[in-house]
Design a protein around this motif. Sequence first.
Motif, PDB file in Angstrom:
ATOM      1  N   VAL A 149      50.669  19.644 -39.962  1.00  0.00           N
ATOM      2  CA  VAL A 149      50.921  18.872 -38.746  1.00  0.00           C
ATOM      3  C   VAL A 149      49.879  19.227 -37.688  1.00  0.00           C
ATOM      4  CG1 VAL A 149      52.543  18.422 -36.868  1.00  0.00           C
ATOM      5  CG2 VAL A 149      53.393  18.694 -39.211  1.00  0.00           C
ATOM      6  N   VAL A 150      49.193  18.195 -37.169  1.00  0.00           N
ATOM      7  CA  VAL A 150      48.201  18.407 -36.116  1.00  0.00           C
ATOM      8  C   VAL A 150      48.631  17.762 -34.803  1.00  0.00           C
ATOM      9  CG1 VAL A 150      46.283  18.622 -37.737  1.00  0.00           C
ATOM     10  CG2 VAL A 150      46.884  16.363 -36.825  1.00  0.00           C
ATOM     11  N   ARG A 151      49.632  16.876 -34.860  1.00  0.00           N
ATOM     12  CA  ARG A 151      50.164  16.255 -33.639  1.00  0.00           C
ATOM     13  C   ARG A 151      51.627  15.910 -33.876  1.00  0.00           C
ATOM     14  NH1 ARG A 151      47.499  10.921 -30.930  1.00  0.00           N
ATOM     15  NH2 ARG A 151      45.795  12.409 -30.608  1.00  0.00           N
ATOM     16  N   GLN A 152      52.464  16.221 -32.887  1.00  0.00           N
ATOM     17  CA  GLN A 152      53.895  15.940 -32.988  1.00  0.00           C
ATOM     18  C   GLN A 152      54.391  15.443 -31.637  1.00  0.00           C
ATOM     19  OE1 GLN A 152      56.040  16.684 -35.839  1.00  0.00           O
ATOM     20  NE2 GLN A 152      57.583  15.509 -34.721  1.00  0.00           N
ATOM     21  N   HIS A 153      55.112  14.317 -31.639  1.00  0.00           N
ATOM     22  CA  HIS A 153      55.699  13.788 -30.413  1.00  0.00           C
ATOM     23  C   HIS A 153      57.201  14.019 -30.425  1.00  0.00           C
ATOM     24  CE1 HIS A 153      52.081  10.853 -30.163  1.00  0.00           C
ATOM     25  NE2 HIS A 153      51.890  11.872 -29.338  1.00  0.00           N
ATOM     26  N   SER A 154      57.728  14.527 -29.307  1.00  0.00           N
ATOM     27  CA  SER A 154      59.163  14.778 -29.186  1.00  0.00           C
ATOM     28  C   SER A 154      59.649  14.236 -27.837  1.00  0.00           C
ATOM     29  CB  SER A 154      59.446  16.276 -29.277  1.00  0.00           C
ATOM     30  OG  SER A 154      58.950  16.815 -30.486  1.00  0.00           O
ATOM     31  N   PRO A 155      60.485  13.193 -27.823  1.00  0.00           N
ATOM     32  CA  PRO A 155      60.842  12.354 -28.973  1.00  0.00           C
ATOM     33  C   PRO A 155      59.647  11.510 -29.406  1.00  0.00           C
ATOM     34  CG  PRO A 155      61.622  11.349 -26.955  1.00  0.00           C
ATOM     35  CD  PRO A 155      61.055  12.690 -26.559  1.00  0.00           C
ATOM     36  N   SER A 156      59.817  10.722 -30.462  1.00  0.00           N
ATOM     37  CA  SER A 156      58.725   9.867 -30.930  1.00  0.00           C
ATOM     38  C   SER A 156      58.213   9.002 -29.782  1.00  0.00           C
ATOM     39  CB  SER A 156      59.210   8.967 -32.070  1.00  0.00           C
ATOM     40  OG  SER A 156      59.615   9.737 -33.183  1.00  0.00           O
ATOM     41  N   ARG A 157      56.883   8.892 -29.694  1.00  0.00           N
ATOM     42  CA  ARG A 157      56.277   8.092 -28.620  1.00  0.00           C
ATOM     43  C   ARG A 157      56.508   6.608 -28.892  1.00  0.00           C
ATOM     44  NH1 ARG A 157      50.372   6.274 -28.423  1.00  0.00           N
ATOM     45  NH2 ARG A 157      50.266   5.149 -26.456  1.00  0.00           N
ATOM     46  N   ILE A 158      57.152   5.942 -27.949  1.00  0.00           N
ATOM     47  CA  ILE A 158      57.482   4.528 -28.107  1.00  0.00           C
ATOM     48  C   ILE A 158      56.265   3.691 -27.729  1.00  0.00           C
ATOM     49  CG2 ILE A 158      58.964   2.649 -27.325  1.00  0.00           C
ATOM     50  CD1 ILE A 158      61.144   4.729 -26.845  1.00  0.00           C
ATOM     51  N   ARG A 159      55.640   3.094 -28.719  1.00  0.00           N
ATOM     52  CA  ARG A 159      54.475   2.239 -28.465  1.00  0.00           C
ATOM     53  C   ARG A 159      54.899   0.866 -27.961  1.00  0.00           C
ATOM     54  NH1 ARG A 159      51.471   1.535 -33.723  1.00  0.00           N
ATOM     55  NH2 ARG A 159      49.724   0.837 -32.433  1.00  0.00           N
ATOM     56  N   TYR A 160      56.006   0.351 -28.488  1.00  0.00           N
ATOM     57  CA  TYR A 160      56.461  -0.991 -28.145  1.00  0.00           C
ATOM     58  C   TYR A 160      57.983  -0.995 -28.020  1.00  0.00           C
ATOM     59  CZ  TYR A 160      52.021  -1.702 -30.644  1.00  0.00           C
ATOM     60  OH  TYR A 160      50.728  -1.600 -31.089  1.00  0.00           O
ATOM     61  N   VAL A 161      58.478  -1.850 -27.135  1.00  0.00           N
ATOM     62  CA  VAL A 161      59.911  -2.141 -27.071  1.00  0.00           C
ATOM     63  C   VAL A 161      60.071  -3.592 -27.496  1.00  0.00           C
ATOM     64  CG1 VAL A 161      61.913  -2.409 -25.574  1.00  0.00           C
ATOM     65  CG2 VAL A 161      60.423  -0.416 -25.310  1.00  0.00           C
ATOM     66  N   TRP A 162      60.706  -3.786 -28.618  1.00  0.00           N
ATOM     67  CA  TRP A 162      60.811  -5.117 -29.217  1.00  0.00           C
ATOM     68  C   TRP A 162      62.067  -5.837 -28.725  1.00  0.00           C
ATOM     69  CZ3 TRP A 162      56.414  -6.038 -31.799  1.00  0.00           C
ATOM     70  CH2 TRP A 162      55.693  -4.931 -32.265  1.00  0.00           C
ATOM     71  N   PRO A 163      62.010  -7.170 -28.671  1.00  0.00           N
ATOM     72  CA  PRO A 163      60.839  -8.011 -28.903  1.00  0.00           C
ATOM     73  C   PRO A 163      59.867  -7.938 -27.732  1.00  0.00           C
ATOM     74  CG  PRO A 163      62.676  -9.362 -28.206  1.00  0.00           C
ATOM     75  CD  PRO A 163      63.219  -7.970 -28.362  1.00  0.00           C
ATOM     76  N   LEU A 164      58.576  -8.079 -28.033  1.00  0.00           N
ATOM     77  CA  LEU A 164      57.559  -8.061 -26.988  1.00  0.00           C
ATOM     78  C   LEU A 164      57.517  -9.415 -26.280  1.00  0.00           C
ATOM     79  CD1 LEU A 164      54.527  -6.298 -28.729  1.00  0.00           C
ATOM     80  CD2 LEU A 164      56.071  -5.326 -27.014  1.00  0.00           C
ATOM     81  N   GLU A 165      57.385  -9.369 -24.970  1.00  0.00           N
ATOM     82  CA  GLU A 165      57.211 -10.589 -24.192  1.00  0.00           C
ATOM     83  C   GLU A 165      56.568 -10.227 -22.868  1.00  0.00           C
ATOM     84  OE1 GLU A 165      61.037 -12.349 -23.456  1.00  0.00           O
ATOM     85  OE2 GLU A 165      62.012 -10.398 -23.586  1.00  0.00           O
ATOM     86  N   VAL A 166      55.822 -11.174 -22.324  1.00  0.00           N
ATOM     87  CA  VAL A 166      55.107 -10.941 -21.074  1.00  0.00           C
ATOM     88  C   VAL A 166      56.096 -10.566 -19.977  1.00  0.00           C
ATOM     89  CG1 VAL A 166      53.668 -11.995 -19.293  1.00  0.00           C
ATOM     90  CG2 VAL A 166      53.225 -12.483 -21.703  1.00  0.00           C
ATOM     91  N   GLY A 167      55.747  -9.507 -19.230  1.00  0.00           N
ATOM     92  CA  GLY A 167      56.585  -9.053 -18.133  1.00  0.00           C
ATOM     93  C   GLY A 167      57.499  -7.895 -18.485  1.00  0.00           C
ATOM     94  N   LYS A 168      57.642  -7.581 -19.773  1.00  0.00           N
ATOM     95  CA  LYS A 168      58.525  -6.472 -20.163  1.00  0.00           C
ATOM     96  C   LYS A 168      57.900  -5.146 -19.740  1.00  0.00           C
ATOM     97  CE  LYS A 168      61.303  -6.426 -23.659  1.00  0.00           C
ATOM     98  NZ  LYS A 168      61.920  -6.447 -25.015  1.00  0.00           N
ATOM     99  N   ILE A 169      58.718  -4.238 -19.217  1.00  0.00           N
ATOM    100  CA  ILE A 169      58.268  -2.920 -18.752  1.00  0.00           C
ATOM    101  C   ILE A 169      59.240  -1.869 -19.271  1.00  0.00           C
ATOM    102  CG2 ILE A 169      57.835  -1.461 -16.724  1.00  0.00           C
ATOM    103  CD1 ILE A 169      57.198  -3.991 -15.147  1.00  0.00           C
TER     104      ILE A 169
END
Length: 407
Positions: A300-320
């Motif tokens: 292991v060379v990199r670990q995210h705690s908790p897992s890094r959320i790249r996207y919150v689905w479903p994607l749509e313009v304006g979502k934060i």
Amino acid sequence: MLFAAPPSSIGALRRRHGFVVAALVIIVVGCATLTPQEQDTVADVQHFADGTATAYNLPQIRVTIEPATNLGIGGRYRQGNFYLNARTLGSGTPTALVAHELAHYVLGHEPMSGPSMAELQRAQELRELDANAKAVEILMRVRGMSETEAVRTMVTHLRRAQGVIACGGALAPGHRLPADEIANLIARFPDSAPLLAGIEESIPLDSRDPRDSAGALAAEKPTSRSAVAAIPVPVPVWKPGDTWTFCLQSPTGNGMYVWSVDREEMVEGVSHYVIKQGTREIFYRTADLAHTRETVNGAVVRQHSPSRIRYVWPLEVGKIWEQAFREDRPVDRRTTEREDTVSVEGEETVGVPAGTFRTLKIAYRNTRTTAIRYEEWYAPELKNPVRIRERLDSGLQVRELVAYRLQ
């Protein structure tokens, strides 16, 4: 093996213009197999080749699909045969490339001999320039493009090749640098030159911050709101064998790397996709593509705690969304606490070496300072970003998609 493409408009066997014309046969050599999307691309290549043979009163040309290579050769014409690199099939019909190789056929360019390698190289370079110009004519006669559209198609193709070379890719044998070929082509079609200003440079890849004179981030041309996300974009499904090839440039060096979906694996009881990048394996949560860990040679060379959320689905313009997480790098003995605010900022059409795609632009900001850490342009049809800009301590790092293959 043979791949039988759908019947062409020319028919299985008939006489035309005094020639006996056999239906075009697509041959796939080596161990390559074609996905349904690639089969559609091959069928379109056949249709294009058939139309060119008809337009120029020539016998049909046989197309052979060769195994993927990284030698800078997307296609080649030799003695009545058109060889197409399988790597070019993933991005839809490579129209400019096919037109260029068909131009060699129309011009009767066969193997040459000469007194020296230097003379042969010069002669081949001139042939390539002539083929670029003839390709414009073919696109007009066979594809029904205007002169400006045809020149634009060829210039865009050459600019993308220029970007790949800047990233360390190979120059196709017998060619001049793409910038020189572009200049020659525009000189042959001067009436189209003023109308080409809108073509986006294929790879603005350099280590400089892409800011205009006012200091604002350089903007891509947005599409209409209906272009990408008229409906929310759902979480994609990756399959083993899905592959994305990226060009990377940063202040510390340039290069290319390949991401390939290898398998699914459980991590602490949760299903993850495993992406292979050489000896590196990257673990993304299957349910939402959250980034959990990376290993090199199993460590292991990199670990995210908790897992890094790249996207919150479903994607749509304006979502934060916001997230706090810890990043551990055991080998470097370094731990970083991060708080990100992420926003889907808009819909943009982006040109990269792999093609032009409709995307959603996503910005990752430091929650405390609002400074942008990371930007990406996510293309729903490719299930991944096609461009990523990341601000590192050493400067700006830019990655752009060069090729892809989806199962």
